[in-house]
Structure formats: C-alpha cells, structure tokens
Design a protein around this motif. Structure first.
Motif, mmCIF file in Angstrom:
data_model
loop_
_atom_site.group_PDB
_atom_site.id
_atom_site.type_symbol
_atom_site.label_atom_id
_atom_site.label_comp_id
_atom_site.label_asym_id
_atom_site.label_seq_id
_atom_site.Cartn_x
_atom_site.Cartn_y
_atom_site.Cartn_z
ATOM 1 N N TYR A 1 63.977 71.611 44.445
ATOM 2 C CA TYR A 1 63.072 72.693 44.049
ATOM 3 C C TYR A 1 63.725 73.997 44.479
ATOM 4 O O TYR A 1 63.633 74.387 45.648
ATOM 5 C CB TYR A 1 61.715 72.489 44.719
ATOM 6 C CG TYR A 1 61.112 71.112 44.488
ATOM 7 C CD1 TYR A 1 60.253 70.860 43.418
ATOM 8 C CD2 TYR A 1 61.429 70.040 45.328
ATOM 9 C CE1 TYR A 1 59.722 69.591 43.194
ATOM 10 C CE2 TYR A 1 60.888 68.773 45.116
ATOM 11 C CZ TYR A 1 60.038 68.556 44.046
ATOM 12 O OH TYR A 1 59.522 67.291 43.843
ATOM 13 N N TRP A 2 64.410 74.661 43.555
ATOM 14 C CA TRP A 2 65.224 75.837 43.880
ATOM 15 C C TRP A 2 64.419 77.117 43.796
ATOM 16 O O TRP A 2 63.524 77.262 42.965
ATOM 17 C CB TRP A 2 66.432 75.879 42.944
ATOM 18 C CG TRP A 2 67.346 74.722 43.181
ATOM 19 C CD1 TRP A 2 67.208 73.447 42.715
ATOM 20 C CD2 TRP A 2 68.535 74.715 43.986
ATOM 21 N NE1 TRP A 2 68.228 72.647 43.184
ATOM 22 C CE2 TRP A 2 69.058 73.402 43.959
ATOM 23 C CE3 TRP A 2 69.207 75.691 44.725
ATOM 24 C CZ2 TRP A 2 70.228 73.050 44.651
ATOM 25 C CZ3 TRP A 2 70.362 75.346 45.401
ATOM 26 C CH2 TRP A 2 70.864 74.035 45.361
ATOM 27 N N TYR A 3 64.784 78.062 44.655
ATOM 28 C CA TYR A 3 64.135 79.375 44.672
ATOM 29 C C TYR A 3 64.519 80.128 43.392
ATOM 30 O O TYR A 3 65.594 79.934 42.846
ATOM 31 C CB TYR A 3 64.588 80.142 45.913
ATOM 32 C CG TYR A 3 63.952 79.653 47.192
ATOM 33 C CD1 TYR A 3 64.068 78.329 47.614
ATOM 34 C CD2 TYR A 3 63.222 80.511 48.009
ATOM 35 C CE1 TYR A 3 63.473 77.881 48.799
ATOM 36 C CE2 TYR A 3 62.631 80.075 49.198
ATOM 37 C CZ TYR A 3 62.769 78.763 49.585
ATOM 38 O OH TYR A 3 62.186 78.328 50.754
ATOM 39 N N PRO A 4 63.623 81.013 42.899
ATOM 40 C CA PRO A 4 63.852 81.637 41.585
ATOM 41 C C PRO A 4 65.066 82.561 41.549
ATOM 42 O O PRO A 4 65.357 83.265 42.513
ATOM 43 C CB PRO A 4 62.573 82.435 41.346
ATOM 44 C CG PRO A 4 61.956 82.640 42.683
ATOM 45 C CD PRO A 4 62.361 81.454 43.518
ATOM 46 N N ARG A 5 65.724 82.549 40.431
ATOM 47 C CA ARG A 5 66.780 83.510 40.090
ATOM 48 C C ARG A 5 66.436 84.070 38.707
ATOM 49 O O ARG A 5 66.101 83.283 37.802
ATOM 50 C CB ARG A 5 68.152 82.822 40.032
ATOM 51 C CG ARG A 5 68.683 82.344 41.388
ATOM 52 C CD ARG A 5 69.008 83.522 42.318
ATOM 53 N NE ARG A 5 69.306 83.145 43.690
ATOM 54 C CZ ARG A 5 68.402 83.165 44.681
ATOM 55 N NH1 ARG A 5 67.153 83.511 44.463
ATOM 56 N NH2 ARG A 5 68.759 82.858 45.908
ATOM 57 N N ILE B 1 63.046 82.969 37.295
ATOM 58 C CA ILE B 1 62.842 81.603 36.803
ATOM 59 C C ILE B 1 63.427 80.606 37.793
ATOM 60 O O ILE B 1 64.644 80.512 37.925
ATOM 61 C CB ILE B 1 63.534 81.420 35.423
ATOM 62 C CG1 ILE B 1 62.912 82.347 34.388
ATOM 63 C CG2 ILE B 1 63.452 79.964 34.978
ATOM 64 C CD1 ILE B 1 63.558 82.267 33.007
ATOM 65 N N PRO B 2 62.586 79.848 38.498
ATOM 66 C CA PRO B 2 63.129 78.780 39.335
ATOM 67 C C PRO B 2 63.500 77.558 38.498
ATOM 68 O O PRO B 2 62.884 77.289 37.455
ATOM 69 C CB PRO B 2 61.975 78.425 40.267
ATOM 70 C CG PRO B 2 60.760 78.829 39.533
ATOM 71 C CD PRO B 2 61.135 79.960 38.604
ATOM 72 N N ILE B 3 64.476 76.819 38.979
ATOM 73 C CA ILE B 3 64.879 75.556 38.349
ATOM 74 C C ILE B 3 64.562 74.415 39.309
ATOM 75 O O ILE B 3 64.850 74.518 40.499
ATOM 76 C CB ILE B 3 66.392 75.550 38.037
ATOM 77 C CG1 ILE B 3 66.734 76.692 37.077
ATOM 78 C CG2 ILE B 3 66.819 74.206 37.435
ATOM 79 C CD1 ILE B 3 68.214 76.756 36.688
ATOM 80 N N ASP B 4 63.964 73.369 38.776
ATOM 81 C CA ASP B 4 63.778 72.135 39.528
ATOM 82 C C ASP B 4 64.666 71.066 38.897
ATOM 83 O O ASP B 4 64.793 71.002 37.667
ATOM 84 C CB ASP B 4 62.326 71.646 39.452
ATOM 85 C CG ASP B 4 61.354 72.606 40.124
ATOM 86 O OD1 ASP B 4 61.781 73.468 40.902
ATOM 87 O OD2 ASP B 4 60.151 72.502 39.835
ATOM 88 N N VAL B 5 65.239 70.208 39.726
ATOM 89 C CA VAL B 5 66.087 69.133 39.230
ATOM 90 C C VAL B 5 65.559 67.817 39.805
ATOM 91 O O VAL B 5 65.336 67.713 41.016
ATOM 92 C CB VAL B 5 67.553 69.345 39.657
ATOM 93 C CG1 VAL B 5 68.450 68.245 39.088
ATOM 94 C CG2 VAL B 5 68.038 70.717 39.215
ATOM 95 N N PHE C 1 68.991 78.997 47.665
ATOM 96 C CA PHE C 1 68.135 78.232 48.581
ATOM 97 C C PHE C 1 67.344 77.186 47.806
ATOM 98 O O PHE C 1 66.992 77.414 46.645
ATOM 99 C CB PHE C 1 67.153 79.161 49.312
ATOM 100 C CG PHE C 1 67.801 80.019 50.354
ATOM 101 C CD1 PHE C 1 68.508 81.159 49.988
ATOM 102 C CD2 PHE C 1 67.731 79.700 51.702
ATOM 103 C CE1 PHE C 1 69.123 81.956 50.951
ATOM 104 C CE2 PHE C 1 68.344 80.493 52.664
ATOM 105 C CZ PHE C 1 69.049 81.619 52.293
ATOM 106 N N HIS D 1 64.389 73.707 48.358
ATOM 107 C CA HIS D 1 63.544 72.763 49.110
ATOM 108 C C HIS D 1 63.820 71.402 48.474
ATOM 109 O O HIS D 1 63.618 71.221 47.273
ATOM 110 C CB HIS D 1 62.082 73.193 48.939
ATOM 111 C CG HIS D 1 61.061 72.322 49.590
ATOM 112 N ND1 HIS D 1 60.527 72.589 50.814
ATOM 113 C CD2 HIS D 1 60.452 71.185 49.170
ATOM 114 C CE1 HIS D 1 59.635 71.669 51.133
ATOM 115 N NE2 HIS D 1 59.573 70.799 50.143
ATOM 116 N N PHE E 1 67.564 74.324 53.116
ATOM 117 C CA PHE E 1 68.811 74.025 52.426
ATOM 118 C C PHE E 1 69.341 75.288 51.770
ATOM 119 O O PHE E 1 68.598 76.019 51.120
ATOM 120 C CB PHE E 1 68.604 72.947 51.354
ATOM 121 C CG PHE E 1 69.870 72.573 50.668
ATOM 122 C CD1 PHE E 1 70.729 71.627 51.230
ATOM 123 C CD2 PHE E 1 70.257 73.191 49.487
ATOM 124 C CE1 PHE E 1 71.931 71.300 50.622
ATOM 125 C CE2 PHE E 1 71.463 72.874 48.872
ATOM 126 C CZ PHE E 1 72.297 71.924 49.445
#
Ligand code: CA
Ligand code: CA
Ligand code: CA
Ligand code: CA
Ligand code: CA
Ligand code: CA
Ligand code: CA
Ligand code: CA
Ligand code: CA
Ligand code: CA
Ligand code: CA
Ligand code: CA
Ligand code: CA
Ligand code: CA
Ligand code: CA
Ligand code: CA
Lengths: 154, 154, 154, 154, 154, 154, 154, 154, 154, 154
Positions: free
Chosen positions: B118-122, B125-129, B60, B62, B48
C-alpha cells in the motif's frame, strides 16, 4: 538509476501540459515487471472532475481502478494526465466511468480490469458505477475496494 | 528458556547492523512449530521506504505479508532487517513489492504467500500492489487484510 | 436458579487462585445446550500476556476464539483462568497461539475451532497468527472476526 | 389507513403491559406482504437484558435477527415485548440466544432465520453466539451484520 | 502563469537531488501573500525517517507543522527536501523533532510555530513530541491536529 | 554515533532482565536536549498489567503519560522496564495509576506531568484515572490524549 | 494481599444479591489513596436499565460518571449494585440521571462530580442529560467524555 | 406509577394526529425535576424534513437541541410532534433552524438554549446553522455536539 | 452539449412539482450507454420518508438501490421525484421497500436489481429490508453496500 | 411560496452558466432572517478545484466556510458558482484560500468569517490553510470544523 524499460517514456520526468481532451491524452505503458505471476494493481484517484453534458456544471468523482496486467503496465503519470483530460469533457456518470475503463482496456490490454466510480451527490443522491472487463485469472487476489458508503448527515 | 530450534539464529538477540542492500540481507528461518496443521502468519510492516529509480526521491509503503508455512517460518528480526535493506534500493512500486514476495518464497518455501503493498500517493494517486505465490491449502483461514482505502481529503 | 448441568463445575462461583502454568490450569466443560443445531460461539480475549522465551520480556496479544461445539461447551471462567496461566509461560507468538487452540480442541472436542492471535508489535512489526482445527460443519454461520488492522502512526 | 391484514393484531396500537416471562409473551404475525419473491428482514435490538442463572446478576446483549419469511412476518411490537420478557429470565448466553431464535422459528415458520447475540463482557471476555435455522433459499441477499468487534481499551 | 514572487526559487520546478544532510538542505521562502491578516498554515508529513543514533536502525515519524507566517512563507518543495535530508541523520525523537521546528523558525521567522512529532513505537511504546516557538497572535484560528492516538491491538 | 549524554545509561543497549517489583526498577534519565524551550513528551503504553490486591487476578490498563521536562528526560527503555515491574504488584486502579505518576515525578523532576490510566472493565464497568502534578508552564502545547471511550457492545 | 483500608467492605469479595431498589442499595466507600493531589476518577457504565413511569416499559442508558474525590472514593462493586437497583425503578430520564448523581454526592462527598446520561431513543429522539455538582478544583484534568453522538441510520 | 406532575399532559400517552403546521403544534411542558442545580438536556433529532419555499422540493436535516431548563422542561412527545409539523412548511435552512429554537425559547423559557441544524447537501454543499439564545449559566457542563462533518465521497 | 438520447426526457432540466403519490410519479429512462458489457449502478438515497399506515406518523429510511441495466437506465431526477412521492404514502417498512424495488423492475426491466432499506428505529428496534429481483449476470461486480449497522448508544 | 426577500436574486432558480473567472462571478445576498440574534452559518464545499500557477496542473481542496452574518447572508447557489469560477484560475493554496475568504468578506460584510482550506497532497505533503476575518461576537457558538487529518497509508 533508470532502467532501460523506461527510456521510451515521453511524459514521465518531462515537463508536460494538461491534455485538452481524453482523445488528446496519451496513455503510456511499460512492460510488466512480473509477467510469470499474475498480480493486481490498484490506482486510487480522488481528484477527478468532468462536466455535466446537460447543465455544463462540474461533476466530481472518486475513482478506483483495479487491473491484472498482461504484457503491459500503465505508466502512472500518463494515467494522471489522462484523468486530468476529462476536466472539460461533458459526459454522464455512467458513460464517463465506463469510457475510462474501456480506454485503459484498449491501450494496455490487461487480463482483467474493473473500475469503481464513486460520484458526488446530485439532488441528494450519489451514483456509483461499477464496471469490469474480461475474466479475472484464477489465483489472483482481489481485495474489496472498501470505499465508505455515502451517508448524508448525522 | 531458549529452545534448541533457535540456537542457529545469528541475528536475533545479537547486535546487528543494517544490511546495505536486499542482496546483502540474510533472511533466517526456523522450523515450523505446528507442522501438522496448516495455519497462516501475518506480518504488518508500516515502516518501509525505498528509492524511486527515476527521480532518486524516497518512496514509502505500508506492507502486509501473509503466508502458510511449509517446513520453515521466517525469523522476524531477519525479516525486519531485510525490509530495512531497501532503504537505498531503487525500484518501482510494482517491482519492489513483487521482489519482496519472491525473495521470501525463495528462502522459506511457504505453501502459499501473498503480499499487499500500500504505497503513499505520488501525483495525488496512490498505487496498491497485490501479489501471491502458490495455491492456498484447503482448510486455511485467510482473513481480509482490511487496510483502510486512501481517501484524499475531507 | 442454577440448572443441574452446572452443578459439577468447580471453579465457577468459587474463590479460585490463578493457575501457575497452562498445564496446571483446568478447562471445565458443560453439555452443549443446543445440540441439535450447530452454532458458533466466539470468545474475545483482549487481556492476554505471556513471556518471550529468548529475552524474558512480556508479550501481549488480543485473542479471538471461534468454535462449533460438539457435545460440550467450555465454561468461560475456566477459559479465563487457562488464559491467565500463560502469564509466566515462555513461548513464541506462533507456538503460543497454536498451543491454546490445540488444548481447547483436546479438552472440549469441538466440531471445528479457530483462533486468531493478534500480537502487539515488536521491532515495529506485529505478527498475527490464524489457526483452525477440523472442518466447519455445513450450515454454520461464521462471521469475520473484524479485528482492525495495525496501522503504525498518523 | 390500517389494512385489513393487521386487524387481528392485539398488541400493536393497544396499551400493553410487559409480559412476565418468555412463555407468557405472545409473538404475533401477519401475512407476508411480498410472498412471491424471497427477501430478508433484519431486526437490530440493542436493548436486551436477562439474568445470570448462577449469580442472579443482570446480563446485557445486543441482538441482531435476520430471517427470510415464509407465509408470515413477525409483528415488531410483539417482538419487542417478547424480548422484554427476558428481563427476569435466568439463562446462559448460549442458551438464551438459541432459545430466542428457536421460539421465532416455532411461531412464524420462516424459510430461514439466524440470530447474532453480542453479549457484554464478563471477566473481561465477551461471548458472541451465532445460530441459524433452516437453509437460506437461493437468490436471497444476506448482508453481513457488521457489528463492531469488542476491543477492550486503548 | 508564474507570478513574479516565485521567480527566485531554485528548487521548485527544477530537477533536484536529495540533500545529504539537514545542514546541506536549503529551505526557500517566498513573501507572505496575505500579510495584513494573520492566518495559519499546516503541513502534514507522513513520510519521515531518520536513524537511531545508538543502534543505527531507522526510525519513522508522522509530523504535523503549524505556523503563522510573518514576512515569509516556506516553499513546500524545499520543505519536502529538508525533511528528506534526515534520512541518514542520527538523532533521538525529542532532539530530531525540536531541531526541525528550530530550523524553520530560524529560516522563515514565523510569528509562531509548533510541531507535533508522532513517532512509531519502539519497545511497544511510541513517543510523541509537541514543541512550539513564540506566542500565537490573537485572532488566529488554531485547530487541533487531531492525529489518532496509538492503540496497540484489538 | 552515540552522543556523550547517553554514555552513563546502564540499561539501554544492554541485556536486561525484568525488575521484580516497582521498587527494584531503576528509572534512568538523560539531560533535556531542548532546555531553553518548554515542550511536551508523551508516552503511550498499551501493554500494562498488574494484580488485583483482593482477588489476585490480573488487571490490564492502557496508560498515557504526558510531561514537560525540566533538567531531565526519562530514558524510554528504563520506563518500559519500570512499567513491566508491576506485573506481580498488587494495587487498585486508582493507587496504581497515581503511584506511577508520583514515581516519575520523584525521579525526573518534570515541570509538569499527567497520567491517564484507562483500565479494562471489571463487572462491566471500566475505571479511568486522570492525575497530574505541578502546573503546566505557559506556552506549552498540550494536546488531548484522545483515547476512545469504552462502549460496551453494539 | 488485601490492604487494611478494604477490610470494612461488606459487598466486595462476598456473595451479594441484587438490591431491590435504589433506596435498598448500599454505596460503600474507602479512603482516598491519593489525598494530597486532586485527581479525576471516571466510571463508564454501558449496562443500565430502568422503567418508564408512565408506560412501564424498560428504558436503557449508557452512563459516564466523573468525580474528584475528597476523603473517600466509591467502591466499584457497590456502585455496580447501586446501578443494578434501578432495574425495577420508575423514573424519567432527567430525574433518573440527576438522582444517581445526587446519591453519589450524598454518600461520598466528592469535591466535584458530573454525570452524563446517554439514553436510547424513544420516538426516534434520544435524550442526553448532563449534570454536575460542586466546582471542579483548579489543577484537575477533566477530559471530554467523548461519547459518540446518536446518528439515526445511513 | 405516573407522577402528579405529568397529569396535565394531553398528548403523551394519548392517540395524537400529526399537527398540520408549526403554528398548530402544541409544545407541552412539565416542571423541572432538578431545579436547584442547573443541568443540560440534549435532544438529537435525525428525522426532520421541511419544504424548500422556492422549489417546493423536500429538504432534510439532522437537528441537535441543547438547553438548560428554568422552571420547565419540554415534554418530548410534544417536541416530536412539533418537529413533525414542519413536514409541509416552506422555509430556508437558516430561517427554519432559528424558528425552531425561538419557539422553544418562547414556550419553555429556558435559561439558555442552542440548536445545531445539520442540513443535507444541495448543489453539493450542505449548510449547517448554529444558533443560541441567552447566556449559559456558570457551572453547567456543555459537551460538544460532535456531529461528524460532511465529507463528500472517497 | 446534450446528447440525442436525452431529448425525450420531460422532467430533467424542467421545472417539476412533487408528484402526489407513487402512482402519479413518472419514472423516465434512457437507453443504456454501455450495453455490450454488463455493469452495476448504485443509487444511495438518504432522504426518504413515508407514513405509518396505522399511526399516521412519519417514518424515515436510508435506501440503497443496485441494478444491472438491460436496455434502459433510469433517469435520476425522475427517480428522485418517485422517491419524493412516498411523502404522504402509508405503508409498512417491508411493503414500502419491496414496492419501490418492484416498480423499478417494472419500468426499466433491469437484468437484476436489489434494494436495501435501512429504516430508523421504532420502539428501539430498527428494521432493515433486503430484496432482490432476477439473477445477477455472471461477470458483474457487486460490492457490499457497507451501510453501518445500528448501534443504540455508547 | 417564494418570500419577497428573494425576488431580487438573479441566479437562483434560473438557468446559469459557469462564470469564467472569480472576477466574473457574482455573489448574491439576501437580508439576514435572524438579525436580532447572532448565529453561525457553515458551508462545506468538498468539490473545489483550481490550477497550479507554476505547473498548470489542477489542484483540489475541501473547503469549509463559517461566518456570522451581519445585515446579509450569502445566497448559496451564487456561492457555488463563485467557487466553480476557480476552475481555470491559477493560484497557490495559501493565496487561493485567503482570496475566497476576502471576497466573501467584501461582498456580504459578515461580523466574522473564517475559512478552512484542506488541500489534497502534493509531494506527499498536504497543506491546510486556516484564515479568519474580524472578531467573533460574544455569545456565538462556533463548533470545531472536525475535518479528519490526513494520514498517508496504513
Ligand atoms: Ca475486503
Ligand atoms: Ca441520516
Ligand atoms: Ca474480512
Ligand atoms: Ca474527497
Ligand atoms: Ca464480515
Ligand atoms: Ca503511516
Ligand atoms: Ca458485508
Ligand atoms: Ca479540534
Ligand atoms: Ca488493547
Ligand atoms: Ca485534541
Ligand atoms: Ca477530550
Ligand atoms: Ca474533543
Ligand atoms: Ca467535546
Ligand atoms: Ca465489501
Ligand atoms: Ca450499547
Ligand atoms: Ca468540537
């Protein structure tokens, strides 16, 4: 392409220096984009360091923050700068972890927030600190943080 | 060998282009093959990508979607094309994840649905929602999504 | 050394061919050896294949079946032959998984049964199906199936 | 250094042969050293083998036993010898696992006991058996057994 | 704090758009900071996507690039933008992976370079591509890339 | 967007049935897109099944194929159909694995090829077969296949 | 469907009892199906038990056998029965492991053979034994056995 | 069942106290049971502790010892007691690890020996020590020790 | 930088010897820095050893302690010295684990405390002990300890 | 209990502040305790942070240092303080990693040294740097560093 809600942000997309202390750091917030339906936001922060207040030596931690936003969500670059501001801050593991959680609670007024602080070992014994604020609203999905436990060697 | 229930599908088994935007994508549905007995369907979508609305750079994620169907189940090729349609769409992690869940809720009217983004880090720091819609019916088995937490290096 | 309860079995210990369809397969059962005390039996079946009813191409799945027996337990060689009988059967992931669970329910009348179908990816997206029948009796220990989630690459 | 409570033990610290059958094995017990406060004891037994009652071929299992002691705890060397005594015993997976749990219940009268039997695959399909006896007292901490699921190859 | 060697860089630290094609992307380089002693630099790029030249559908890959610099090292923000430029580029897995390696070789003239392209599965079968250019100088330490192999389910 | 080199392909992008036997399957090939520079291509095939020539029961394997192309690369949809064609083919693990490697060698004349066949256990003992053809050209990078070893239970 | 080469086998496909000792076990062999091209065959045997010659208590091991066949390959059911025959055999870890390797060498005359014996811990210390016979022919691919090392707890 | 070669052993099978120092510990040996064919023996010792010579605080290590025996193999109970004898011994990580290897070399005269000492972290930094003695004979198979690297947290 | 609350501590930051017995060890405490909001503190202690009261041989364990502080938190250096004091203490696994928990309860009066003792195997069977004291206050987050289960070999 | 060789050390066992820069840090050394037999020492340093010379933001790395000592070994507390001294030092990943290796080479004159720098991702792409100095003496055992590769999410 920037939406209106982000126009008040002062650090995101701007050249920013590192704040000198937690007090000097500004946490910024934007309005919650999904207010009708409680949901969970997780930040994983493997790059955190502070100072031992007794010895002056650096401490390191891996932090994971979960929260259910109310009216606001925290802007993530300002969160990063806030965490960076502990670089010269002296505090014990327990105090430091709880202070980060409290500050976020104060600034963005989430419905519920928790923080897991997974500290690197001292004297062969790592300390983990698990704090939470408020009561998690019903109907929110809260996955386990799943951080692998410390295991020594072998 | 094709059952009657699938004859109305227009994208499955046909040559299809990529939809240009989420709005242009058509989610298709077929009738739930096991309506008398609530059950859970999980889609895992490791491919994604969308666009950061501020910087224009790609993001990006998952994604894992769980739902308990009502009258309909989503046809999976149309789901794939729907996800593909975010390739040029600008939205923040939180908004993007919740929008995908909402659209599925609107189109297939599940009894319950949740999405883990599950977002790749920026900025390290990755963010999960983690969002969900409706109340899970009693007697449904909902396994943990079990996505490995982000760990930095080492 | 064979106990009396097994003497009626016709496939176990005999030369058996592969049944040609699920309908042709015979599930056999023996009396529950621990009837006074509800317990759980788990079968893990990593060797399963069926046919896509639209394209005719093979599909593959990893199946895990949990049940609490009533009067009967399923004989495992007959279960294996039943699963083998889907080799030329055309059905969608959701329908196929639920059909296996339903057939077991019909044949051995368990107090409770659930099946997790973990299908190999198609179009980059695997589908998992989680179904259950009946209500798990109190006092039964039901461990998580713990199947590792799909992760793409990297 | 030996405490008085252990002086009645006949197998621990003595030269002992392997018992010839489960019936011949003697489970020994000592008084619970922490009776005022319910707690959990777990034995993990990766070395277990018995005989298939139909084919006479050996079967293997990994067993995990959890219990909350009442007045007694089981002496671990006698447990080991008891498990060893199944080496020439013919029984099915389900029967064998439940028999071990029942024998422990009979001999040490725990407040609660459960056993997980994780058997090696036969016909490509491993069987797990999960049994328990009694009701776990409130205020006892019962961690997941966490045994990795069977996965075939790849 | 910026050293002189970086003053010619035009993309690092500047607002940059995404280049529209690989040809439009500019790889920038700075002088090798440790020229007297050959060493290895590894970039791990889990965020890569291009287009299937036949179907027009997106492909995804996890890329790992190893090189021993000569006079130059590649500036990493320009590398990121170069990889981003494949977002609308149509090429097969083998061609795409080798093209990335070749372009780096042309632009920074390393002593040796290799690229591992670990592509997401299509038709249930992922393809990996392993290319290298030049001969690795003696005395360079080249660790295994260690990317976990694809495993399907279970 | 299709390049000329692919115009002769008859199965890719076309509606295709499953070939009835390995002999009936057609492996197709296209010209190597990077002929001046030897490189490695790896296919991972977790969905493979054939028939035991003695018992008629299905066998399953996880296959990994590595090769260094000469003038040709194999077209991956035709590879998939070739593997599918073993579904009703009776052969032992060793013979089946080596036959797949040999056929690829015959059809695409690679500079070097190897195949790892990781078969699911029979009688509690899995068999792995590792074959190779030709001599790997100097200067090719050949990573370990890294398939996790079989471990039984526990 | 049985090929001629298997018609002389006496144990495969027949009802067989467990041999009473290694000496009584018959290893059977069939002709190598790929004689023109040296390749490797690996057996993984997680179900092995023998007897400690001093204490009479059972020992357990996980065995992995690799060999390059000459004229013969070992028939795997006869291998299983051979391993089963150690159930009442008393020998030390080192002697037992080397004896298995030697017997295979004597019976099937491989070009090269090695055996890894990974024994369960005694006194907190597991012993691994790694033996090999002959010289591995050039051009054979010999992957690492990759058995996870023992780690105690934590 | 005890073979003659073990009759001279004084600690195995006898009641033994813990030796008070490495000097007081007696390493015992028996003749190599497979002298005509060099092979490798590995001991994994996750239970090791000594004393820091400066602070008097305990240190802990996970040790793995590999050797190719000459005329003798070490008796494992005497090895265990030897390792136990370091419990009150003060020495640095490097010195302690090398001393253990040297003592084994002196007592059993192996053809080759190596020891990996994987020490628990002090000051956040673990030390590993890798020593070896002699030259490994050709034709011996020496697998990687595969001990998982230290990783801190996260 | 030292806060006032720590000035009464006598072992932290001082040269300290190892206490000779658990009774001789002094657990020190400081006031809870976050008293208004219950939270959890976890200590992971992979370096623990005591003595078997019957054989005099050393035992090893990996301990994890979780507690919700009341008025006090335990000072971690004093905890380390307390654990060190068991080095020459003879006690069984169950008794030793429960004694550590009880002592902490007595000294720092937590609202709730639990201890997991994961002991290294004896006789091939490790014992885990899970004890807890008090009732966990509502609104406290108590993550799983997640210690990997024992698995033998393979 | 302190040996003579350590009496010249000024930082170990003393109260020490953090050095303000790499230049200000003093690496101390003691004589090699095993000079007649080359061996390898590994330091794993998961707690490292420096400053980006362009943006002023902190960078983080996991470092692993391997060396074969000559006349000297580095004292580990002084190594820790040296690494700590980079906390306010601005340098790129490549330069920083190589500078650490070079300084160690200058101060302790090892026979051979290598350093692996595993940096946390920036822009979604982590950089690893692998440098080495000198030639590893024959007969030294150099295990793989085995640091897990970066994998993004999922
Ligand atoms: Ca969870
Ligand atoms: Ca350990
Ligand atoms: Ca779960
Ligand atoms: Ca880390
Ligand atoms: Ca579970
Ligand atoms: Ca990924
Ligand atoms: Ca758990
Ligand atoms: Ca490696
Ligand atoms: Ca599989
Ligand atoms: Ca490799
Ligand atoms: Ca390998
Ligand atoms: Ca390897
Ligand atoms: Ca290896
Ligand atoms: Ca958990
Ligand atoms: Ca096992
Ligand atoms: Ca290695």
């Amino acid at each position: 392409m920037t939406e209106e809600r982000y126009t008040s942000l002062e650090q995101l997309g701007a050249q920013t220096g590192a704040p000198e202390s937690p007090e000097a750091a500004r946490l910024e917030r934007v309005s919650n984009p999904a207010q009708g339906n409680d949901f969970l936001i997780r930040f994983t922060c493997p790059e955190f360091t502070s100072i031992c207040p007794v010895t002056g030596q650096p401490d390191f931690a891996h932090l994971v923050i979960d929260y259910v936003p109310g009216e606001w969500i925290v802007e993530s670059k300002s969160l990063k700068l806030f965490l960076t501001s502990f670089r010269n801050h002296g505090a014990f593991h327990e105090a430091c972890t709880m202070m980060i959680g409290q500050r976020l609670v104060d600034e963005i007024a989430p419905k519920w927030l928790r923080i897991g602080g997974y500290w690197y070992p001292r004297g062969g014994i790592p300390i983990d600190v698990f704090g939470q604020w408020g009561e998690c609203p019903k109907g929110v999905w809260v996955p386990d943080q799943g951080v692998q436990p410390y295991r020594g060697r072998g």
